[in-house]
Design an enzyme around this catalytic site. Structure first.
Site, mmCIF file in Angstrom:
data_model
loop_
_atom_site.group_PDB
_atom_site.id
_atom_site.type_symbol
_atom_site.label_atom_id
_atom_site.label_comp_id
_atom_site.label_asym_id
_atom_site.label_seq_id
_atom_site.Cartn_x
_atom_site.Cartn_y
_atom_site.Cartn_z
ATOM 1 N N GLU A 126 0.825 -1.204 0.000
ATOM 2 C CA GLU A 126 0.000 0.000 0.000
ATOM 3 C C GLU A 126 0.862 1.257 0.000
ATOM 4 O OE1 GLU A 126 -3.644 -2.083 2.446
ATOM 5 O OE2 GLU A 126 -2.497 -0.504 3.427
ATOM 6 N N CYS A 128 -0.078 5.803 9.005
ATOM 7 C CA CYS A 128 1.121 5.062 9.372
ATOM 8 C C CYS A 128 0.777 3.924 10.320
ATOM 9 C CB CYS A 128 2.104 5.971 10.085
ATOM 10 S SG CYS A 128 2.597 7.333 9.082
#
Ligand code: SAH
Ligand code: SF4
Length: 394
Positions: free
Chosen positions: A106, A375
């Protein structure tokens, strides 16, 4: 062999036909030589692929018609496919890239007023096993190749390109780089592209492929992204930090500290059992910085675990040992992590504590939170439930 963890990128299973997308200047030169052309034509390919971002051989107007026809018949031009895109309410988009062997990674496209930041993956999974990180929980599957790393950048720039989004000439570009991105339109300003290796994987654990990708991404005939606009975030592999510091051309460094005592850090980041806080501080202290350059210290705030005021005091003391700026990252919760985000008031208090210690500090409100693109939430291969549906459409 630079580290016992240096997993090879897959060679087996590669298609018999070469794929030019994402290859570096040297490999493109070899490809040209294999077609009986002078190897300097590799530079022309690089320019067409990365500067112009042409996606079909017929567009390569810098090559003869007959050479274009040979490329068409003998060489693929296939960037990683974006198999899923999820826009977030905050304007960022999480993209899932399909790789040649069926694996997926991703990346996140984050547009700001004055720049676009692309968050990139460096590995499928991660070996470091940080307990708060969803990617860490899936283990390491493999390294990404350099073309797969470069491919994420090109695929995201192409996906978000506006018809007017064309490379600008060096003259037009005050900063001297061409990888720009913008909404386009007459007189529209192009914004520079920043790259951060803060997606899946430990980039310094995939050092050779990372640096091969860095060479292509910064190549003057390609995207020409300035090295200072590329940041590599590491969990603290001192061997990799030293290797990076020895290079004449290198990206900037960010360290994920995330703990202020060896006891606490070893509990959430197993790498601390190999290189502890003192070893890290010394490695950062000897890392050769350019004038004005600072090391980014990332610090994930886990409620009741890493967010005490004592932590704030120790974090400030650590960061003041070398030129640093601090990024506080409130934990992004994910299924089954067992950790919680900090209280807002605590985030503010820690932030003040650090700025009172004269440290540049920012709080990173992770983008793409609602689509699990922030994140530490990047996990693939069915290891977690599907992200929620996006709240907005572009
Ligand atoms: N492996 C590298 C880069 C990828 S992780 C590294 O660890 O630095 C990028 C950042 O996300 C790191 O600072 C990491 O500490 C942080 N992170 C991981 N999981 C997180 C989570 N659930 N919430 C907030 N930040 C997280
Ligand atoms: Fe790997 Fe970084 Fe996640 Fe740790 S925080 S497991 S190093 S991706």
């Amino acid at each position: 062999m630079s580290s016992p963890w240096d997993l090879p990128a897959p060679e087996a299973g590669r298609a018999a036909r070469p794929n030019a997308a994402g290859l570096g200047r040297f490999e493109l030169g070899l490809l040209m030589a294999s077609l009986g052309e002078p190897s300097w034509r590799g530079g022309q390919l690089l320019s067409g692929l990365l500067r112009q971002r042409w996606t079909r051989w017929e567009q390569f107007s810098n090559l003869s018609k007959s050479l274009r026809a040979r490329l068409e018949s003998d060489v693929d031009l296939a960037w990683p496919a974006i198999v899923q895109s999820q826009p977030s309410a905050d304007g960022s988009t999480k993209h899932v890239f399909g790789l040649g062997d069926g694996r997926q990674v991703e990346g996140v496209h984050m547009p700001y007023e004055d720049r676009v930041t692309l968050c990139l993956s460096s590995q499928v999974g991660c070996a470091m096993g940080c307990t708060f990180c969803a990617t860490g929980q899936m283990g390491i599957i493999r390294n990404l190749t350099a073309p797969e790393i470069v491919g994420q950048v090109v695929a995201m720039l192409n996906q978000h390109a506006h018809p007017q989004d064309r490379p600008v000439s060096p003259k037009q570009d005050a900063e001297g780089h061409r990888a720009t991105h913008g909404p386009g339109g007459a007189g529209a300003t192009k914004v520079p592209v920043n790259l951060v290796f803060m997606g899946m994987g430990e980039p310094l654990h995939n050092f050779d492929h990372l640096m091969a990708a860095f060479e292509s991404l910064t190549d003057e005939e390609g995207l020409a992204i300035p090295p200072r606009r590329i940041t590599v975030s590491t969990s603290g592999l001192v061997s990799g930090i030293d290797r990076l510091g020895a290079l004449a051309r290198r990206p900037r460094l960010a360290l994920s500290l995330n703990g202020t005592t060896d006891e606490a850090r070893s509990r959430i980041m197993p790498v601390n059992r190999v290189w502890n806080l003192e070893a890290l501080a010394q490695a950062l202290g000897r890392f050769p910085l350019q004038s004005g350059e600072r090391i980014t210290i990332e610090y994930v705030l886990l409620k009741g675990v890493t967010d005490t005021l004592e932590d704030g005091r120790r974090l400030a003391a650590f960061a003041r040992r070398f030129p640093a700026k601090v990024n506080l990252i409130p934990f992004n919760p994910h299924e089954g992590s067992g950790f919680e985000p900090p209280e807002e008031a605590r985030v503010g208090a820690l932030c003040r504590q650090l700025s009172d210690a004269d440290l540049p500090v920012s709080v990173r409100r992770s983008r793409g939170q609602d689509v699990a693109g922030a994140c530490g939430q990047l996990v693939r291969d069915g290891q977690r439930a599907r992200p929620r549906r996006p709240k907005t459409e572009d």
